[in-house]
Design a protein around this motif. Structure first.
Motif, PDB file in Angstrom:
ATOM      1  N   PHE A   1       0.790  -1.223   0.000  1.00 52.61           N
ATOM      2  CA  PHE A   1       0.000   0.000   0.000  1.00 52.61           C
ATOM      3  C   PHE A   1       0.827   1.281   0.000  1.00 52.61           C
ATOM      4  O   PHE A   1       0.259   2.376  -0.028  1.00 52.61           O
ATOM      5  N   GLY A   2       2.147   1.167   0.039  1.00 53.97           N
ATOM      6  CA  GLY A   2       2.985   2.355  -0.070  1.00 53.97           C
ATOM      7  C   GLY A   2       2.950   3.275   1.128  1.00 53.97           C
ATOM      8  O   GLY A   2       3.058   4.492   0.978  1.00 53.97           O
ATOM      9  N   PHE A   3       2.817   2.712   2.329  1.00 56.26           N
ATOM     10  CA  PHE A   3       2.828   3.551   3.520  1.00 56.26           C
ATOM     11  C   PHE A   3       4.181   4.244   3.655  1.00 56.26           C
ATOM     12  O   PHE A   3       5.229   3.643   3.430  1.00 56.26           O
ATOM     13  N   ALA A   4       4.147   5.526   4.028  1.00 61.20           N
ATOM     14  CA  ALA A   4       5.394   6.278   4.208  1.00 61.20           C
ATOM     15  C   ALA A   4       5.259   7.202   5.415  1.00 61.20           C
ATOM     16  O   ALA A   4       5.503   8.401   5.333  1.00 61.20           O
ATOM     17  N   GLY A   5       4.830   6.619   6.547  1.00 59.73           N
ATOM     18  CA  GLY A   5       4.772   7.385   7.776  1.00 59.73           C
ATOM     19  C   GLY A   5       3.474   8.115   8.034  1.00 59.73           C
ATOM     20  O   GLY A   5       3.359   8.817   9.034  1.00 59.73           O
ATOM     21  N   ARG A   6       2.504   7.990   7.148  1.00 64.16           N
ATOM     22  CA  ARG A   6       1.217   8.658   7.373  1.00 64.16           C
ATOM     23  C   ARG A   6       0.109   7.822   6.744  1.00 64.16           C
ATOM     24  O   ARG A   6       0.373   6.984   5.877  1.00 64.16           O
ATOM     25  N   PRO A   7      -1.136   8.038   7.138  1.00 60.72           N
ATOM     26  CA  PRO A   7      -2.239   7.260   6.565  1.00 60.72           C
ATOM     27  C   PRO A   7      -2.355   7.448   5.056  1.00 60.72           C
ATOM     28  O   PRO A   7      -2.016   8.501   4.514  1.00 60.72           O
ATOM     29  N   VAL A   8      -2.859   6.410   4.418  1.00 64.09           N
ATOM     30  CA  VAL A   8      -3.041   6.395   2.970  1.00 64.09           C
ATOM     31  C   VAL A   8      -4.526   6.157   2.695  1.00 64.09           C
ATOM     32  O   VAL A   8      -5.220   5.500   3.484  1.00 64.09           O
ATOM     33  N   VAL A   9      -5.012   6.683   1.580  1.00 68.89           N
ATOM     34  CA  VAL A   9      -6.401   6.438   1.197  1.00 68.89           C
ATOM     35  C   VAL A   9      -6.563   4.957   0.856  1.00 68.89           C
ATOM     36  O   VAL A   9      -5.900   4.454  -0.053  1.00 68.89           O
ATOM     37  N   LEU A  10      -7.417   4.276   1.593  1.00 70.04           N
ATOM     38  CA  LEU A  10      -7.671   2.860   1.359  1.00 70.04           C
ATOM     39  C   LEU A  10      -8.657   2.659   0.217  1.00 70.04           C
ATOM     40  O   LEU A  10      -8.473   1.792  -0.647  1.00 70.04           O
ATOM     41  N   ALA A  11      -9.728   3.458   0.220  1.00 71.63           N
ATOM     42  CA  ALA A  11     -10.758   3.313  -0.802  1.00 71.63           C
ATOM     43  C   ALA A  11     -11.515   4.628  -0.931  1.00 71.63           C
ATOM     44  O   ALA A  11     -11.546   5.443  -0.011  1.00 71.63           O
ATOM     45  N   VAL A  12     -12.129   4.795  -2.100  1.00 74.02           N
ATOM     46  CA  VAL A  12     -12.949   5.970  -2.376  1.00 74.02           C
ATOM     47  C   VAL A  12     -14.301   5.471  -2.868  1.00 74.02           C
ATOM     48  O   VAL A  12     -14.377   4.708  -3.838  1.00 74.02           O
TER      49      VAL A  12
ATOM     50  N   VAL B   1      -0.834  17.398   7.800  1.00 73.51           N
ATOM     51  CA  VAL B   1      -1.322  16.244   8.553  1.00 73.51           C
ATOM     52  C   VAL B   1      -0.444  15.965   9.766  1.00 73.51           C
ATOM     53  O   VAL B   1      -0.933  15.563  10.826  1.00 73.51           O
ATOM     54  N   ALA B   2       0.847  16.201   9.638  1.00 70.77           N
ATOM     55  CA  ALA B   2       1.763  15.941  10.755  1.00 70.77           C
ATOM     56  C   ALA B   2       1.465  16.807  11.967  1.00 70.77           C
ATOM     57  O   ALA B   2       1.857  16.477  13.088  1.00 70.77           O
ATOM     58  N   GLU B   3       0.755  17.922  11.767  1.00 71.05           N
ATOM     59  CA  GLU B   3       0.460  18.835  12.867  1.00 71.05           C
ATOM     60  C   GLU B   3      -0.943  18.657  13.434  1.00 71.05           C
ATOM     61  O   GLU B   3      -1.361  19.414  14.317  1.00 71.05           O
ATOM     62  N   ILE B   4      -1.679  17.669  12.929  1.00 70.64           N
ATOM     63  CA  ILE B   4      -3.051  17.454  13.388  1.00 70.64           C
ATOM     64  C   ILE B   4      -3.047  16.961  14.825  1.00 70.64           C
ATOM     65  O   ILE B   4      -2.307  16.040  15.189  1.00 70.64           O
ATOM     66  N   ARG B   5      -3.875  17.559  15.652  1.00 73.07           N
ATOM     67  CA  ARG B   5      -3.973  17.153  17.047  1.00 73.07           C
ATOM     68  C   ARG B   5      -4.743  15.840  17.159  1.00 73.07           C
ATOM     69  O   ARG B   5      -5.617  15.542  16.333  1.00 73.07           O
ATOM     70  N   PRO B   6      -4.454  15.060  18.202  1.00 71.54           N
ATOM     71  CA  PRO B   6      -5.142  13.777  18.369  1.00 71.54           C
ATOM     72  C   PRO B   6      -6.648  13.938  18.503  1.00 71.54           C
ATOM     73  O   PRO B   6      -7.141  14.939  19.014  1.00 71.54           O
ATOM     74  N   ALA B   7      -7.364  12.916  18.039  1.00 70.01           N
ATOM     75  CA  ALA B   7      -8.819  12.892  18.170  1.00 70.01           C
ATOM     76  C   ALA B   7      -9.187  12.625  19.624  1.00 70.01           C
ATOM     77  O   ALA B   7      -8.350  12.299  20.460  1.00 70.01           O
ATOM     78  N   SER B   8     -10.479  12.787  19.927  1.00 68.35           N
ATOM     79  CA  SER B   8     -10.969  12.537  21.278  1.00 68.35           C
ATOM     80  C   SER B   8     -10.598  11.125  21.716  1.00 68.35           C
ATOM     81  O   SER B   8     -10.887  10.158  21.011  1.00 68.35           O
ATOM     82  N   PRO B   9      -9.939  10.944  22.858  1.00 68.45           N
ATOM     83  CA  PRO B   9      -9.448   9.624  23.260  1.00 68.45           C
ATOM     84  C   PRO B   9     -10.535   8.588  23.479  1.00 68.45           C
ATOM     85  O   PRO B   9     -10.285   7.396  23.360  1.00 68.45           O
ATOM     86  N   ASP B  10     -11.766   9.024  23.775  1.00 66.49           N
ATOM     87  CA  ASP B  10     -12.809   8.042  24.041  1.00 66.49           C
ATOM     88  C   ASP B  10     -13.295   7.348  22.780  1.00 66.49           C
ATOM     89  O   ASP B  10     -14.019   6.359  22.854  1.00 66.49           O
ATOM     90  N   ARG B  11     -12.922   7.840  21.587  1.00 62.00           N
ATOM     91  CA  ARG B  11     -13.330   7.210  20.342  1.00 62.00           C
ATOM     92  C   ARG B  11     -12.171   6.488  19.669  1.00 62.00           C
ATOM     93  O   ARG B  11     -12.341   5.893  18.613  1.00 62.00           O
ATOM     94  N   ARG B  12     -10.978   6.537  20.260  1.00 60.07           N
ATOM     95  CA  ARG B  12      -9.795   5.964  19.617  1.00 60.07           C
ATOM     96  C   ARG B  12      -9.678   4.474  19.930  1.00 60.07           C
ATOM     97  O   ARG B  12      -9.998   4.018  21.014  1.00 60.07           O
ATOM     98  N   ARG B  13      -9.217   3.738  18.931  1.00 55.72           N
ATOM     99  CA  ARG B  13      -8.955   2.317  19.121  1.00 55.72           C
ATOM    100  C   ARG B  13      -7.482   2.065  18.852  1.00 55.72           C
ATOM    101  O   ARG B  13      -6.896   2.648  17.942  1.00 55.72           O
ATOM    102  N   GLN B  14      -6.888   1.186  19.620  1.00 54.35           N
ATOM    103  CA  GLN B  14      -5.462   0.921  19.498  1.00 54.35           C
ATOM    104  C   GLN B  14      -5.121   0.501  18.077  1.00 54.35           C
ATOM    105  O   GLN B  14      -5.747  -0.387  17.505  1.00 54.35           O
ATOM    106  N   GLY B  15      -4.115   1.163  17.496  1.00 57.13           N
ATOM    107  CA  GLY B  15      -3.699   0.887  16.130  1.00 57.13           C
ATOM    108  C   GLY B  15      -4.375   1.784  15.115  1.00 57.13           C
ATOM    109  O   GLY B  15      -3.906   1.919  14.000  1.00 57.13           O
ATOM    110  N   ASN B  16      -5.490   2.409  15.517  1.00 56.65           N
ATOM    111  CA  ASN B  16      -6.250   3.264  14.601  1.00 56.65           C
ATOM    112  C   ASN B  16      -6.040   4.744  14.880  1.00 56.65           C
ATOM    113  O   ASN B  16      -6.716   5.586  14.287  1.00 56.65           O
ATOM    114  N   GLU B  17      -5.112   5.072  15.788  1.00 63.07           N
ATOM    115  CA  GLU B  17      -4.967   6.454  16.203  1.00 63.07           C
ATOM    116  C   GLU B  17      -4.720   7.401  15.025  1.00 63.07           C
ATOM    117  O   GLU B  17      -5.342   8.461  14.927  1.00 63.07           O
TER     118      GLU B  17
END
Length: 308
Positions: free
Chosen positions: A56-67, A92-108
């Motif tokens: 999938f060509g990951f290079a340190g940031r999320p990639v579009v999986l599907a459209v 994207v590198a400066e985006i603040r974390p999402a609300s912790p109550d909705r985060r799942r491990q590995g999906n941050e």
């Protein structure tokens, strides 16, 4: 295996977008939608990460999986494999974390970018910096209105799907049991319908949770009413999205007897024969509306003892 899972995610995402966008007139709450699905190397197990990075060509940031086809992202020219570098001028590198109550491990990482994109779309059109094969370009994404739910595919062998008032999940086992997108749309539509109707909130207000005591007596009967309501509205959601409304009854006709005693066969759910009958009745009702050129909107719920 990785490609098959990506295809399955894309299938669920495409169906979900159509259901959520088509159902807007039936929803109390709406939210802007892009039709984008993201994934990140950290979502994969350690042994699969090298293969996932190559695939999938990951290079340190999320990639579009599907459209999702026909979605704002598709119309803007975003493709699977693209990388979002900036949202509304914010890298994207400066985006603040999402609300912790909705985060799942590995999906941050994906949840952070999804939350930032959602917040930006709430203000209207969004300027995105998108990279394709290393070449960056700026595009304007005009979001579409959709019912306020998210839908995701969960790897698992359980024959199951669920909703929590905001999100919907369906297991790979249940999705794989469908023989067409029409059937899968019926199952996802049922769970979206629970969210639209506020069933989780209503039942919680009546002291009905997910424990063993919700499966007996008056509590079970109230839950069963919500399941019948979600079946009915789910058929309408599927029909409005362009899917075959008869597919829900066909699915239960085939699969119901195979799963007697399974997770959809306890006292909180109608028996599969009853579901098949009522789902077929809803499909016939929709067919009649089409013949009479009437709007494809559900009738007021007639079930006695409604949980609402």
């Amino acid at each position: 295996m990785l490609e098959r899972l990506a295809q399955a995610d894309g299938r669920v995402g495409a169906i979900a977008f159509r259901l959520l966008a088509g159902g807007v007139p039936l929803c109390r709450e709406t939210a802007p939608a892009s039709g984008l699905l993201f994934h990140d190397v950290r979502q994969y197990s350690a042994e699969l990460r090298p293969a996932a990075a190559r695939a999938f060509g990951f290079a340190g940031r999320p990639v579009v999986l599907a459209v999702a086809p026909g979605s704002p992202a598709a119309l803007a020219g975003i493709r699977a494999g693209d990388t979002i570098r900036a949202i509304g001028g914010v890298p994207v590198a400066e985006i603040r974390p999402a609300s912790p109550d909705r985060r799942r491990q590995g999906n941050e990482a994906t949840e952070d970018i999804e939350a930032r994109l959602q917040a930006a779309m709430e203000q209207g059109a969004v300027l995105l910096e998108v990279a394709s094969d290393g070449v960056a370009r700026n595009i304007q994404l005009q979001p579409a209105p959709a019912c306020a739910s998210t839908v995701q595919l969960e790897p698992g062998n359980d024959f199951n799907a669920w909703s929590d008032g905001q999100a919907v999940a369906i297991t790979t086992a249940l999705a794989d049991a469908t023989r067409s997108d029409d059937e899968l749309a019926a199952l996802i539509g049922h769970e979206i319908a629970h969210n639209i109707l506020g069933h989780r909130r209503t039942l919680a207000g009546q002291g009905i949770g997910k424990g063993i005591f919700s499966r007996i007596g008056a509590k079970a009967r109230k839950v069963r009413v919500t399941e019948a309501e979600a079946d009915y509205l789910g058929v309408y959601l599927a029909a409005r999205a362009g899917y075959d409304p008869t597919a829900a009854a066909a699915f239960w006709r085939r699969e119901g007897s195979r799963h007697d005693g399974g997770p959809f066969a306890d006292s909180t759910h109608p028996a599969w024969r009853e579901r098949e009958t009522e789902l077929a009745r809803a499909a016939a009702e929709i067919a009649g509306k089409r013949i009479r050129a009437e709007p494809i909107v559900p009738e007021p719920f007639r079930a006695s003892g409604s949980a609402r």
